[in-house]
Design a protein around this motif. Structure first.
Motif, PDB file in Angstrom:
ATOM      1  N   PHE A 123     -11.330   6.664  -5.986  1.00 45.37           N
ATOM      2  CA  PHE A 123     -10.129   5.835  -6.059  1.00 45.37           C
ATOM      3  C   PHE A 123      -9.307   5.957  -4.775  1.00 45.37           C
ATOM      4  O   PHE A 123      -8.842   4.961  -4.216  1.00 45.37           O
ATOM      5  CB  PHE A 123      -9.298   6.266  -7.276  1.00 45.37           C
ATOM      6  N   LYS A 124      -9.167   7.197  -4.273  1.00 45.27           N
ATOM      7  CA  LYS A 124      -8.395   7.417  -3.051  1.00 45.27           C
ATOM      8  C   LYS A 124      -9.009   6.694  -1.856  1.00 45.27           C
ATOM      9  O   LYS A 124      -8.299   6.156  -0.994  1.00 45.27           O
ATOM     10  CB  LYS A 124      -8.297   8.918  -2.760  1.00 45.27           C
ATOM     11  N   SER A 125     -10.339   6.656  -1.802  1.00 41.70           N
ATOM     12  CA  SER A 125     -11.017   6.037  -0.654  1.00 41.70           C
ATOM     13  C   SER A 125     -10.804   4.534  -0.583  1.00 41.70           C
ATOM     14  O   SER A 125     -11.024   3.913   0.463  1.00 41.70           O
ATOM     15  CB  SER A 125     -12.516   6.346  -0.703  1.00 41.70           C
ATOM     16  N   SER A 126     -10.381   3.925  -1.691  1.00 40.74           N
ATOM     17  CA  SER A 126     -10.226   2.462  -1.714  1.00 40.74           C
ATOM     18  C   SER A 126      -8.813   2.007  -1.361  1.00 40.74           C
ATOM     19  O   SER A 126      -8.549   0.816  -1.301  1.00 40.74           O
ATOM     20  CB  SER A 126     -10.593   1.923  -3.104  1.00 40.74           C
ATOM     21  N   ILE A 127      -7.904   2.958  -1.141  1.00 40.56           N
ATOM     22  CA  ILE A 127      -6.519   2.577  -0.860  1.00 40.56           C
ATOM     23  C   ILE A 127      -6.048   3.180   0.452  1.00 40.56           C
ATOM     24  O   ILE A 127      -6.605   4.160   0.948  1.00 40.56           O
ATOM     25  CB  ILE A 127      -5.568   3.009  -2.005  1.00 40.56           C
ATOM     26  N   ASN A 128      -4.993   2.569   1.004  1.00 43.60           N
ATOM     27  CA  ASN A 128      -4.339   3.065   2.216  1.00 43.60           C
ATOM     28  C   ASN A 128      -3.054   3.774   1.812  1.00 43.60           C
ATOM     29  O   ASN A 128      -2.326   3.303   0.939  1.00 43.60           O
ATOM     30  CB  ASN A 128      -4.022   1.910   3.167  1.00 43.60           C
ATOM     31  N   ASP A 129      -2.779   4.868   2.496  1.00 44.48           N
ATOM     32  CA  ASP A 129      -1.643   5.706   2.136  1.00 44.48           C
ATOM     33  C   ASP A 129      -0.836   6.046   3.389  1.00 44.48           C
ATOM     34  O   ASP A 129      -0.882   7.180   3.894  1.00 44.48           O
ATOM     35  CB  ASP A 129      -2.142   6.983   1.446  1.00 44.48           C
ATOM     36  N   PRO A 130      -0.067   5.051   3.929  1.00 42.06           N
ATOM     37  CA  PRO A 130       0.649   5.295   5.188  1.00 42.06           C
ATOM     38  C   PRO A 130       1.723   6.373   5.090  1.00 42.06           C
ATOM     39  O   PRO A 130       2.070   6.992   6.091  1.00 42.06           O
ATOM     40  CB  PRO A 130       1.273   3.932   5.507  1.00 42.06           C
ATOM     41  N   SER A 131       2.247   6.619   3.886  1.00 43.67           N
ATOM     42  CA  SER A 131       3.290   7.632   3.737  1.00 43.67           C
ATOM     43  C   SER A 131       2.734   9.037   3.557  1.00 43.67           C
ATOM     44  O   SER A 131       3.495  10.004   3.541  1.00 43.67           O
ATOM     45  CB  SER A 131       4.183   7.284   2.537  1.00 43.67           C
ATOM     46  N   GLY A 132       1.416   9.158   3.389  1.00 42.32           N
ATOM     47  CA  GLY A 132       0.797  10.475   3.236  1.00 42.32           C
ATOM     48  C   GLY A 132       1.074  11.144   1.913  1.00 42.32           C
ATOM     49  O   GLY A 132       0.967  12.375   1.794  1.00 42.32           O
TER      50      GLY A 132
ATOM     51  N   LEU B  43       1.721   6.652  -9.404  1.00 40.87           N
ATOM     52  CA  LEU B  43       1.892   6.415  -7.967  1.00 40.87           C
ATOM     53  C   LEU B  43       2.826   5.226  -7.731  1.00 40.87           C
ATOM     54  O   LEU B  43       2.675   4.486  -6.759  1.00 40.87           O
ATOM     55  CB  LEU B  43       0.531   6.156  -7.309  1.00 40.87           C
ATOM     56  N   ALA B  44       3.776   5.042  -8.631  1.00 43.12           N
ATOM     57  CA  ALA B  44       4.704   3.912  -8.504  1.00 43.12           C
ATOM     58  C   ALA B  44       5.555   4.058  -7.252  1.00 43.12           C
ATOM     59  O   ALA B  44       6.002   5.160  -6.908  1.00 43.12           O
ATOM     60  CB  ALA B  44       5.595   3.830  -9.739  1.00 43.12           C
ATOM     61  N   GLU B  45       5.753   2.920  -6.544  1.00 42.77           N
ATOM     62  CA  GLU B  45       6.632   2.855  -5.365  1.00 42.77           C
ATOM     63  C   GLU B  45       6.254   3.882  -4.293  1.00 42.77           C
ATOM     64  O   GLU B  45       7.113   4.556  -3.733  1.00 42.77           O
ATOM     65  CB  GLU B  45       8.093   3.046  -5.778  1.00 42.77           C
ATOM     66  N   LYS B  46       4.960   3.963  -3.985  1.00 49.51           N
ATOM     67  CA  LYS B  46       4.512   4.902  -2.954  1.00 49.51           C
ATOM     68  C   LYS B  46       3.981   4.187  -1.708  1.00 49.51           C
ATOM     69  O   LYS B  46       3.336   4.797  -0.862  1.00 49.51           O
ATOM     70  CB  LYS B  46       3.424   5.835  -3.525  1.00 49.51           C
ATOM     71  N   ASN B  47       4.212   2.882  -1.627  1.00 52.38           N
ATOM     72  CA  ASN B  47       3.849   2.098  -0.434  1.00 52.38           C
ATOM     73  C   ASN B  47       2.351   2.096  -0.162  1.00 52.38           C
ATOM     74  O   ASN B  47       1.907   1.956   0.979  1.00 52.38           O
ATOM     75  CB  ASN B  47       4.606   2.633   0.791  1.00 52.38           C
ATOM     76  N   ILE B  48       1.551   2.275  -1.190  1.00 51.41           N
ATOM     77  CA  ILE B  48       0.099   2.253  -1.000  1.00 51.41           C
ATOM     78  C   ILE B  48      -0.413   0.816  -1.062  1.00 51.41           C
ATOM     79  O   ILE B  48       0.198  -0.057  -1.682  1.00 51.41           O
ATOM     80  CB  ILE B  48      -0.621   3.133  -2.043  1.00 51.41           C
ATOM     81  N   SER B  49      -1.533   0.587  -0.415  1.00 50.08           N
ATOM     82  CA  SER B  49      -2.143  -0.745  -0.398  1.00 50.08           C
ATOM     83  C   SER B  49      -3.648  -0.598  -0.581  1.00 50.08           C
ATOM     84  O   SER B  49      -4.160   0.502  -0.778  1.00 50.08           O
ATOM     85  CB  SER B  49      -1.818  -1.463   0.916  1.00 50.08           C
ATOM     86  N   GLY B  50      -4.364  -1.726  -0.486  1.00 51.61           N
ATOM     87  CA  GLY B  50      -5.804  -1.702  -0.692  1.00 51.61           C
ATOM     88  C   GLY B  50      -6.165  -2.217  -2.063  1.00 51.61           C
ATOM     89  O   GLY B  50      -5.380  -2.918  -2.719  1.00 51.61           O
TER      90      GLY B  50
END
Length: 733
Positions: free
Chosen positions: A37-46, A76-83
């Motif tokens: 699941f993590k590999s499919s999303i972008n996490d700019p905020s770390g 993971l609400a409101e964590k600025n993730i995308s993908g």
């Protein structure tokens, strides 16, 4: 016996070993699924930086486990993730809650996403997800997919989601009809299908859902009448059917909804009278029936709605008087009867509503004087809008020291006298519009001290005198709209006021985005002359303009006007301004319309005006401007009408061309009409007098010689003809 005990202990140990082994293997599986699941999303905020094997799974950010260390919650609400959302996350066998709302996730949602066997709460709202909703988990209790890009129809199979308590599909692109099978979800408490493209009628079968508390079907294309059966859902406390195409009358048995607190039926095509049964809504807090075709009188029975705080009945055709019974509503905060056909006077009893914040009675047929108590009857009053009625008399000194008004609008009435000085007590005033009345007296200079005033409209009155700043060090610190058109002001333009309008000098630094000015239940609207048309528009926080037209201002346009770099509209037309157009106007790079017509301006049009790249409307007509019209940029879009009445202008778009040195070739009669200052520049009086003297001497010598030798025939003939023509012209005149 000892051997038997040892054997039993050995079997127990073996069982525990297998259980721990199975448990460990399950954790490994969960680890793999979460990393997928993590590999499919972008996490700019770390935020997911500790999602790594060395860290125990249950300590990962956003992960919660049950008592057996199995993953139960992903939040993971409101964590600025995308993908995209990998379907692997829905294979977690003990997963109970997934909340990925308010992110930037996209992609199509698969059927696996909603068919997880253990999932009870799924919130994917406020993302960019697409696809067609086709199924849901049997145990699912909350499904929130609001504000995504889901399309297609709501499938009839949605009815098998028997455990759903909350179904939120609002703010998508769903089409078609609401399936009647939705009524099979007998445990449903909240149904949100608002802001889609749903059509057809509201299913009568909804009345079977006896547990429903909230229905949100607004902002669709639903049609037909409001089902009478809908009022049988006595558990309802929230009903929103606004912004549809519903027609017919409001159900007469509306009062059966005894638990209803919020009723929104605005912006439909409902007609008829307001049913008397409305008095049964004892718990009603907000009632909005605005923008329909309702008529008749507002019933006095409205006084029985003792919990009512918000009352919106604007844009209908209600007649009669404002009901006195409003005064008996102790919690009333907002009253909006805008755009109806109400008559009579404002009852003084309305001043007993001490909790009121917004009173909007604009655009009716109300008359009489404005009750003095309105200025100070509520310490909460922020909006007082009485525009477009027939109020007369003077505005009394009715504004106390605790005045909290933000908007005061008395535009387009028949008010007389001068503005009361007590308005200076309203330190929170943002907008004041008292245009279109019969006010007299001088400019109310004491308004300069209001620290929050952004909009001042006094147009179309009988105000007079010289416009100038008085003792205030920084007058009008936030003023960005000034409209004093159609008055009787005289003297020079108010240089002292203009140079202190700091808000128009650097508005772009104060406002980073376009926003409408509004309070909680009121949007600011303003009527202004924009690009030659008098229009009403919603007020933007970045909107700026100055209109001093149709007065008696004289003198030159001050250079300081070039400092108003954020100005979008300037109208100085129909005055007696003279001198040149200041070159500093080229600094007004945000200007969209400029009207300097019907003045006495002279000289050339400055080339610097070409820097106004947003200029869409220009009117320089009926002045005394000369020389070539600037070419290129916005000036190539203006037509002849922008320059008519200036006889000495030349070049495109006019048919008159200029000569090489930038001056039009003119006949003597044309030059006679040119400005004196231009004549001085072109000729020079010393040269003219020298030529005139030499010519006079030569003429006298030639004349003496000629007449001494006898009167020539050509002279008699020429003189006789000229005299004869002059006589005919005089007799004709």
């Amino acid at each position: 016996m000892l051997n038997k005990t040892a054997k039993s202990h050995s079997l127990f140990s073996m069982f525990m070993f297998l259980l721990v082994l199975n448990f460990s293997l399950s954790q490994v599986d969960e680890l793999k699924l979460l990393l997928s699941f993590k590999s499919s999303i972008n996490d700019p905020s770390g935020f997911l930086s500790n999602w790594n094997p060395p860290t125990p799974l249950c300590l990962w950010h956003g992960i919660s486990c049950n008592n057996f260390s199995r993953v139960k919650v992903i939040d993971l609400a409101e964590k600025n993730i995308s993908g995209t959302i990998s379907s692997s996350v829905f294979h977690l066998s003990k997963m109970d809650t997934i909340n990925l709302s308010k992110n930037k996730l996209s992609g199509e949602i698969s059927s696996e996403l909603i068919s997880s066997s253990s999932l009870r709460y799924l919130n994917l709202s406020h993302n960019y997800l697409t696809g067609v909703i086709s199924n849901c988990s049997i145990l699912l209790e909350i499904l929130d997919l609001e504000d995504n890009m889901f399309s297609g129809k709501i499938p009839p199979q949605i009815g098998v989601c028997s455990n759903l308590k909350v179904l939120n599909l609002g703010g998508n692109y769903l089409v078609g009809r609401i399936p009647s099978s939705i009524s099979n979800i007998r445990s449903l408490q909240i149904l949100i299908l608002a802001a889609n493209d749903l059509i057809g009628q509201i299913p009568c079968a909804l009345s079977k859902m006896k547990t429903l508390k909230r229905i949100h079907l607004g902002y669709n294309n639903l049609s037909g009448e409001i089902p009478q059966e809908l009022v049988d859902i006595v558990s309802l406390n929230y009903l929103d059917l606004a912004f549809n195409n519903l027609s017919g009358q409001i159900p007469t048995s509306l009062g059966n909804l005894s638990n209803l607190q919020y009723l929104y039926l605005f912006n439909n095509k409902l007609t008829g009278l307001l049913p008397r049964s409305i008095s049964g809504l004892k718990k009603l807090i907000e009632l909005d029936l605005s923008q329909n075709y309702l008529f008749g009188e507002i019933p006095e029975l409205i006084s029985e709605l003792q919990s009512l705080e918000i009352l919106h009945l604007f844009s209908n055709d209600f007649t009669g008087k404002i009901p006195n019974s409003l005064a008996s509503l102790p919690r009333l905060q907002v009253v909006s009867f805008l755009s109806n056909s109400l008559t009579g006077e404002i009852p003084s009893s309305i001043c007993n509503i001490s909790s009121i914040e917004v009173l909007d009675l604009a655009d009716n047929y109300l008359s009489g004087i404005i009750p003095p108590c309105l200025g100070n009857f509520s310490k909460y009053l922020t909006i007082l809008d009485l525009q477009m009625n027939s109020f007369h008399g003077t505005i009394l000194e009715m504004f106390g020291e605790d005045c909290r008004l933000r908007n005061l609008n008395f535009n387009d009435n028949k008010l007389q006298g001068s503005l009361p000085r007590s308005l200076a007590n309203c330190r929170n005033l943002v907008m004041m519009d008292i245009g279109g009345n019969k006010l007299n007296g001088t400019f109310p200079y004491w308004l300069e001290t209001l620290p929050e005033l952004q909009v001042l409209v006094l147009r179309s009155n009988k105000l007079r005198g010289v416009l100038q700043s008085y003792k205030t060090i920084h007058p009008f610190p936030k003023l960005r709209i000034l409209d004093l058109a159609n008055n009787e002001f005289t003297g020079p333009l108010p240089k002292g006021i203009i140079k202190n309008m700091k808000a128009i000098m650097n508005l772009s630094e104060q406002q980073s985005s376009l926003q409408y000015m509004h309070d909680r239940y009121y949007t600011y609207n303003l009527s202004l002359t924009v690009k030659g048309f008098y229009i009403e528009l919603p007020l933007l926080t970045t909107f700026t303009s100055m209109d001093l037209s149709n007065n008696n201002f004289h003198g030159e346009i001050p250079n300081v006007i070039g400092k108003l770099s954020s100005l979008r509209g300037l109208n100085l037309s129909h005055n007696s301004l003279n001198g040149h157009i200041p070159m500093s106007m080229g600094n007004l790079t945000s200007l969209e319309w400029l009207d300097l017509s019907s003045n006495k301006l002279t000289g050339q049009i400055p080339d610097q005006l070409k820097d106004m790249t947003f200029l869409a409307f220009l009117n320089l007509s009926y002045n005394q401007l000369t020389g070539p019209i600037p070419q290129g940029k916005q000036f190539s879009t203006f037509e002849n009408g922008s320059y008519k009445g200036n006889l000495a202008l030349c070049d495109f778009p006019l048919s008159k061309s200029c000569n090489n040195n930038g001056r039009k070739q003119s006949s003597p009669s044309f030059l006679k009409e040119a400005d004196d200052s231009e004549t001085k520049i072109s000729f020079g009086w010393k040269v003219v007098l020298t030529g005139y003297g030499c010519g006079l001497i030569v003429g006298v010598i030639i004349g003496y010689v000629t007449f001494r030798n006898g009167e020539p025939k050509w002279f008699v003939t020429l003189y006789g003809v000229k005299y004869h023509r002059k006589g005919r012209r005089c007799s004709r005149n």
